[in-house]
Each structure stands twice: as structure tokens, then as C-alpha cells.
Design a protein around this motif. Structure first.
Motif, short mmCIF file in Angstrom:
data_model
loop_
_atom_site.label_atom_id
_atom_site.label_comp_id
_atom_site.label_asym_id
_atom_site.label_seq_id
_atom_site.Cartn_x
_atom_site.Cartn_y
_atom_site.Cartn_z
N UNK A 79 24.29 44.50 43.77
CA UNK A 79 23.95 43.98 45.09
C UNK A 79 24.60 42.61 45.32
N UNK A 116 29.28 51.44 44.40
CA UNK A 116 29.52 52.88 44.41
C UNK A 116 30.23 53.34 43.14
N UNK A 139 27.59 53.64 40.53
CA UNK A 139 26.83 54.88 40.74
C UNK A 139 27.59 56.08 40.17
N UNK A 195 14.74 52.27 44.36
CA UNK A 195 14.36 51.03 45.02
C UNK A 195 12.85 50.84 45.09
N UNK A 210 15.05 52.17 51.76
CA UNK A 210 15.47 51.73 53.09
C UNK A 210 15.40 52.90 54.08
N UNK A 260 30.22 62.33 47.23
CA UNK A 260 31.00 61.09 47.00
C UNK A 260 31.15 60.84 45.51
N UNK A 261 30.05 61.05 44.78
CA UNK A 261 30.11 60.83 43.33
C UNK A 261 30.96 61.88 42.62
N UNK A 281 21.47 63.43 41.83
CA UNK A 281 22.66 62.70 41.38
C UNK A 281 22.87 62.79 39.87
N UNK A 305 21.09 45.33 53.38
CA UNK A 305 20.22 46.09 52.47
C UNK A 305 20.50 47.59 52.60
N UNK A 306 20.66 48.06 53.85
CA UNK A 306 20.96 49.48 54.05
C UNK A 306 22.33 49.83 53.47
N UNK A 324 23.84 48.36 50.97
CA UNK A 324 23.72 48.41 49.51
C UNK A 324 23.00 49.68 49.06
N UNK A 325 21.98 50.06 49.81
CA UNK A 325 21.23 51.28 49.47
C UNK A 325 22.17 52.49 49.41
N UNK A 326 23.00 52.62 50.45
CA UNK A 326 23.93 53.76 50.49
C UNK A 326 24.98 53.66 49.40
N UNK A 327 25.51 52.45 49.20
CA UNK A 327 26.55 52.29 48.17
C UNK A 327 25.98 52.54 46.77
N UNK A 328 24.72 52.15 46.57
CA UNK A 328 24.12 52.35 45.24
C UNK A 328 23.95 53.84 44.94
N UNK A 329 24.09 54.68 46.00
CA UNK A 329 24.03 56.13 45.78
C UNK A 329 25.42 56.72 45.62
N UNK A 338 28.07 56.12 47.77
CA UNK A 338 28.82 56.26 49.02
C UNK A 338 29.70 55.01 49.19
N UNK A 382 31.94 51.92 50.69
CA UNK A 382 31.60 50.96 51.72
C UNK A 382 31.98 51.49 53.12
N UNK A 398 28.18 55.78 58.40
CA UNK A 398 26.84 56.36 58.52
C UNK A 398 25.89 55.41 59.24
N UNK A 399 26.03 54.12 58.95
CA UNK A 399 25.13 53.15 59.59
C UNK A 399 25.48 52.95 61.07
#
Lengths: 251, 437
Positions: free
Chosen positions: A52, A75, A78, A86, A90, A107-108, A164, B383-384, B386-391, B393, B395, B401-402
Motif C-alpha cells: 500500500x 498486483x 498478488x 482486509x 472496500x 489478471x493473476x 485466488x 483505498x479502493x 489498493x484493494x483492487x491491486x492487492x487482488x 488487478x 493499476x 473499473x473504478x
């Protein structure tokens, strides 16, 4: 699996040190728990490891299966097998939960050079996994986390994790805001994913989650460092006596 | 407030110069209406950027005698929006009726359709009463001289009267093939009591396009309108919708605008019958990197009946110096009790070069009403993202998507889910092209 060495981190905006030399080593298939009082740096640790923005690493390193994490985009981490559940999932209005899951899974797969799942195959897998988490078809259709109860949001996190299939899962206060039944459901979901090739780091305030997700190792974190490491009995000690004794012992 | 245009020599000269360059149609059933409209144009004068409602949008390119040239669209051609649907097509190329691209027979069950340019051959009482009438009403309390100019000068358009439930949508398709075209179309639509029509509009229409659409809804009539203004970068457009709602009628309009150097869409809604519902929504996407983008939504809703609902939902996504404008007003007249008025205008700025200018207004003279308005300008939520990227996806994909998420409320105003899906697909295409670039 996950190796963190002497990690020092400060908040970019405030020049305020949060982590002051964290060392952590989690082996393959192990479940570790981190407990600690508010403001000890537990959530920061999960954010920094998953990439983050807003934090600056001033010293130290973190690696996943030998791959240096801190230079990677979120990403990429991940795709390398890291997952963060989380504390506050969100809400994303207008984006269907199913679309979101499929975008993430594919994507992954793409990043790893694997073939993307077809719509049909994806649907089959997601339905099956959703069922065990008691996530109904309606929840899959709704926009991501919008209008979900606290329990539904956390179950949705676990569903993402199940889809995932990450190697290293970090659960940031997954028990917060859950009643006993919801917590059990979430814990069952996590336990179903435990296997020799997958490790967990469970961040929690309370010992009760650890009744359901049995840890191999428990760490106590305070003031930006891990001050004590032990077995499951350490969590019970905290539950009975609070953090005061432990903090005094260290000081 | 209602500032009448100031009389001044420069304005008068500009107005006369513009009129002198035009070939105003004469004769036929619209003669009186056109003469009255011309008088309105001369009385008000054409707008200038000193006028209160043109402060954020310079009308010069819309008022000048010779409009600027517009290059033809050179990008990848997509299949026509709504092209796979069963619908009745009326096509115009650079403002001229295009028979080849239109349906062979302009006949449809539940609907009477006539072209404005040939309507003199038939005696349409309803159209004679409607042509220019709602536009004239809509000049109060704010003058709209460009709409009056349209009434005076329109060369063609469609006159549609729905007498029952239209068997399929009517699709107005506007092609743009000339770099210098200056098209003026005027449509009149009358929805009779209990009748229902879906009107689709797509395409850039011309280098410079002026369009007025008057929609008159009798009691219980329903009108659904979905339009997409085409992907041409250098086109300019000024459009007006004037609608009058009878008791229990329903008006719903959605507009998608992607690209366009200058677009001003005005919507003037006059709610006259109890229990009527009017929703107007728009999604605009502008990227200054592929040509200037200035997009203005100007909406004026008047509640003059009891227990009516109005809703304005406008969203703009802006990047690389794109400019978005929203001017929206809800006027609740004395006696319009139990009014439910809602207005939201929001901009998502994808960088620091873009700009959103909003002027929301409420004016309420009844005491038992519910009215709210809101306007926000923001960036992509970190935050949103980061949430998507942490999955996993990327940037770019997460941002796309956002953006769709941001626009969702506006798109949800389209009642038909199939039409919604087609609009979303268009948006995805627009976003995907920007990812590659």
C-alpha cells in the motif's frame, strides 16, 4: 515462505516511525498469529508487505519464497502469491462481485503466464466455493461489498482468497465485527484452505479467533516491534492477563 | 438568477451577422412559429460569455456565422450502438435526411412519424401546436436564444406522435461526413395519454450541430430517451430538450458523451401534472490528450404540480485538461407540495489538469417539499485502488473499473437493462483504448 528482516517503516506524510525493526519468518504450511495492543503496528505491517502507498521503508527487507517484495507493485505481489484479507473490505458500487472476482483471477493467471479461465469454468468453481462459505447467488451478483453486512464482507474476503489460491495469506483482524457464528464460518473457510504449501499470518486483538484457527506460532507486537514469540499458550496468557505484564517484562 | 440578456450593439451585430449567413426556411405550417422564434432571437440576442449562464462555457463557436471545421473521426470504427436491436431507424447525414440509411418504411405500430421537411403535405394539428411552443415557454426565466434560433432555422427533424405503446424503439442516427457541416434539426414528440415510446439517438451529426427536441407528455404517457453523442473529437454541439409533463407521466433521459471539443446539453423540464416523474442523467468522459474537451450540462427543472419527482444525476470523468460544467436548477413553485427533487453532479478528475465547474441551485416556494442537491469533485479513491491491486488487478485495469463504478449511478437511470449493458460496453471500449495509449 515469508521472511521479514529488521523492517523499519515510517508514514510518508508525517515522518512518523511505525515499525521499528520487525523480524518474522513464516515457514511453508505454518499458521502464525500476531497479537498486540492498538497502535502497535500490526495493520501497518500487513499494508507494507502487500504494497500500500503512503509508507516509506527506511531499513530492512521482506521476501516471499525468496522474491524480494518491497520493490514490487501490489498486483505483482498478488500474482506472486500474497493475499491480504482486509480489516475493512472496500465497497465498489457498480462493479459486480462476480466481475471483480473473475477480473482478479484472470489478471493473476495472465501475470503468471497461465491461460485465463473461461466464463463457464469460472462460474462452476466460484459457485462451488461460494456454497461452502454460505454465499448465495444473489451476493455474487451484487456490487462488490455494497450493502453487505459485516459478516458477509468478511466471508467475501475469504471467497476471494479461496478463488485466488494464494501461498501466503495475511488476515487483518478478520474477526472484528463478527458474531460467534460468523466467525466460525470464516474460520472454517480458512481452515479448509490450510495445506502444506500455504501459510497464514493472522492478525487479531483477541484470542477467540485462535480457538477456531489454531496457530503454530504466536507473536506479540508492541510499539513497532515483535516483543515476544511463543506457542498457542501465549495467546491464552494475553487473554487472561492483558498486555500490561508482557510490556512490563520487555521494558 | 433570471438575467435577461443585455441589449448592446456588439450583441446585436453578432446576432444579425449570424442571421444574415443563414437561409431561413419560409412557408408551411411552421411559418408563424418560426417568425415568433426569430423575434425571440432578436429580442434576446445571441449569448456571449458575459451572460450568467454562459460564464463557464464560451458560446462563441456556437454563435459565430461560420462554425469551425471539424475533422472526421479517424479512429477504429465500432459496430453501431443499438445496431443489433429491432428498431425503426431515421438517419440524418450532416443534418440531411438519409433515406438509404433509414428504415425502408417509416411506419411503426402505435406511432405516427413524419419528417419536418415534408410535413406541410399533411395536416398535423398536434405538431403545429407543439413546434416552438415548449421552446418558447422555456425562455422563462432564463433566455435560451440558441434554442429559439434553432426553431427559426431548423431544416429538418422528426415529428413523432405516440398513440399507443410503440412496437419498437425509434432510433435517430446522425452521421457526420463533411468537415464543414452546420446542421440544425428540430424534433417534436407528442406522447398521448397512456402511450409509450423509447427514443434512441446516436452519432455526432455534423461539424457543428444544433438540435432542439420538444417532448410533450399527456397524462400517463411514458418517454424513455437514451442517446450517445458520438466519438468525433472536434465536433461542436448545442442541444436542447424541452419537455412538459402531464399528470402521472414519466420522462427519462440519459446521455453518454465521450469526446467532443464543445458540447452543451440543456434540458428544460416543466412538470405540470400531479404525480409526474422526470429523471435526467448523463455520463461524460473527456480526455484532453485526444483533443480539447469541454462538456456542459445545463438543466432547469420546474415543479408546478403536486406530488412529483425529479432526479438529476450527472457524472463526468475528466483527464488531461478536460473541462466539465454542470448548471442545474430545481424551481419549486408555490403550491407544488410534496415535491421530491434530487440533484447530484459529480466529477472524477483523473489528474490535476482537469477542471469541473458546478453551479447547483434550488429555489423553493412551497413549504412541504423534499429537495436535495450535492456536488462533488474527487480523484480515484486510493483505498479502493489498493484493494483492487492487492487482488492482482493492474493499476490501469483497476482505474478503469473504478471509473465504471463512479459512473454506475448515472447508467442505472437507464431503465432497460439491455440498453444499460450496451452503454457499459461502449464505456469499456473508451477506457480500453486509453489504456493502450
Amino acid at each position: 515462505m515469508l521472511e521479514i528482516n529488521n523492517l523499519h517503516v515510517k508514514l510518508e506524510a508525517e515522518d512518523k516511525p511505525i515499525l521499528k525493526g520487525v523480524n518474522l519468518k513464516i515457514g511453508a504450511g505454518e499458521v502464525h498469529a500476531i497479537m498486540g495492543p492498538n497502535g502497535s503496528g500490526k495493520s501497518t505491517l500487513s499494508y507494507v508487505v502487500s504494497g500500500r502507498d503512503g509508507y516509506e521503508v527506511t531499513e530492512g527487507s521482506a521476501s516471499l519464497l525468496g522474491q524480494e517484495l518491497l520493490d514490487m507493485e501490489p498486483e505483482e505481489r498478488a500474482a506472486a502469491g500474497l493475499f491480504l484479507a482486509f480489516q475493512y473490505p472496500v465497497e465498489i458500487p457498480g462493479v459486480g462481485n462476480m466481475t471483480f472476482l473473475r477480473t482478479a483471477v484472470n489478471a493473476q493467471r495472465k501475470a503468471r503466464g497461465e491461460e485465463e479461465l473461461s466464463a463457464g469454468d469460472f462460474l462452476k468453481v466460484v459457485r462451488e466455493k461460494a456454497k461452502t462459505l454460505k454465499i448465495d447467488a444473489e451476493m455474487l451478483k451484487r456490487p462488490v461489498n455494497v450493502g453487505f453486512s459485516g459478516g458477509e464482507k468478511k466471508r467475501n474476503e475469504i471467497l476471494q482468497m479461496a478463488m485466488l489460491e494464494p501461498k501466503m495469506c495475511i488476515l487483518d483482524e478478520t474477526d472484528s465485527g463478527l458474531d460467534v457464528d460468523a466467525m466460525k464460518l470464516v474460520a472454517d473457510g480458512v481452515n479448509a484452505l490450510r495445506d502444506a504449501g500455504r501459510s497464514f499470518l493472522v492478525i487479531t486483538h483477541y484470542q477467540r479467533l485462535l480457538d477456531h484457527i489454531k496457530p503454530d506460532v504466536v507473536h506479540i507486537m508492541a510499539a513497532g516491534r515483535i516483543i515476544k514469540t511463543g506457542g498457542p499458550e501465549l495467546a491464552l496468557e494475553v487473554e487472561n492477563n492483558g498486555y500490561a505484564d508482557l510490556l512490563a517484562e520487555v521494558n | 438568477m433570471a438575467a435577461p440578456a443585455r441589449k448592446d450593439a456588439a450583441r446585436e451585430a453578432a446576432t444579425e451577422a449570424r442571421l444574415a449567413a443563414m437561409d431561413l426556411p419560409k412557408g408551411g405550417f411552421t411559418t408563424m412559429a418560426r417568425a415568433a422564434a426569430l423575434a425571440r432571437v432578436r429580442a434576446a440576442g445571441l449569448p456571449s460569455k458575459r451572460d450568467e449562464y454562459w460564464r463557464y462555457t464560451n458560446p462563441a463557436e456556437l454563435t459565430v456565422a461560420d462554425g469551425p471545421e471539424a475533422a472526421l473521426f479517424a479512429g477504429q470504427v465500432e459496430p453501431q450502438l443499438f445496431g443489433a436491436r429491432d428498431r425503426l431507424v431515421v438517419a440524418f447525414t450532416d443534418g440531411r435526411f438519409d433515406a438509404e440509411r433509414s428504415s425502408a418504411d417509416l411506419a411503426l405500430e402505435g406511432v405516427e412519424i413524419t419528417r419536418l421537411a415534408v410535413a406541410d403535405a399533411v395536416d398535423l394539428h398536434w405538431a403545429r401546436d407543439l413546434y416552438g411552443a415548449l421552446e418558447a415557454d422555456g425562455q422563462q426565466p432564463v433566455v435560451r436564444p440558441l434554442a429559439a434560433l434553432n426553431t427559426a432555422a431548423a431544416t429538418d427533424g422528426v415529428l413523432i406522435r405516440a398513440t399507443g405503446r410503440a412496437a419498437k424503439p425509434v432510433h435517430l442516427v446522425y452521421y457526420h461526413e463533411s468537415t464543414t457541416s452546420d446542421a440544425i434539426l428540430h424534433h417534436c414528440i407528442r406522447i398521448e395519454s397512456g402511450a409509450e415510446l423509447t427514443l434512441l439517438e446516436t452519432g455526432p451529426a455534423a461539424a457543428r450541430f444544433s438540435k432542439v427536441m420538444e417532448v410533450d407528455l399527456a397524462a400517463g404517457g411514458r418517454f424513455h430517451h437514451v442517446r450517445a453523442q458520438g466519438r468525433d473529437h472536434s465536433r461542436r454541439a448545442i442541444t436542447h430538450i424541452f419537455t412538459r409533463l402531464g399528470a402521472g407521466s414519466q420522462f427519462k433521459s440519459f446521455t453518454l458523451t465521450a469526446n467532443g471539443v464543445l458540447t452543451r446539453n440543456e434540458c428544460v423540464i416543466d412538470i405540470r401534472g400531479d404525480g409526474a416523474v422526470a429523471h435526467v442523467a448523463g455520463a461524460a468522459l473527456g480526455d484532453g490528450a485526444t483533443g480539447d474537451f469541454h462538456h456542459d450540462d445545463t438543466v432547469f427543472v420546474t415543479h408546478d404540480a403536486v406530488g412529483c419527482e425529479s432526479r438529476q444525476v450527472f457524472k463526468k470523468v475528466l483527464k488531461n485538461g478536460a473541462v466539465g460544467v454542470f448548471q442545474g436548477k430545481i424551481l419549486v413553485k408555490q403550491g407544488a407540495q410534496k415535491t421530491d427533487g434530487y440533484q447530484i453532479s459529480q466529477a472524477l478528475l483523473l489528474d490535476e489538469d482537469s477542471q469541473f465547474l458546478a453551479k447547483p441551485e434550488l429555489e423553493i416556494y412551497a413549504d412541504d417539499v423534499k429537495c436535495s442537491h450535492g456536488s462533488t469533485t474527487g480523484a480515484i479513491d486510493d483505498t479502493a485502488l489498493f484493494y483492487l491491486r492487492s487482488r492482482g488487478v493492474s493499476r490501469e485495469d483497476a482505474t478503469a473499473l473504478l471509473v465504471l463504478s463512479f459512473l454506475a449511478d448515472a447508467i442505472a437511470e437507464i431503465e432497460d437493462e439491455g440498453l444499460q449493458a450496451e452503454i457499459v460496453t461502449r464505456l469499456e471500449g473508451w477506457l480500453a483504448r486509453r489504456r493502450k495509449g
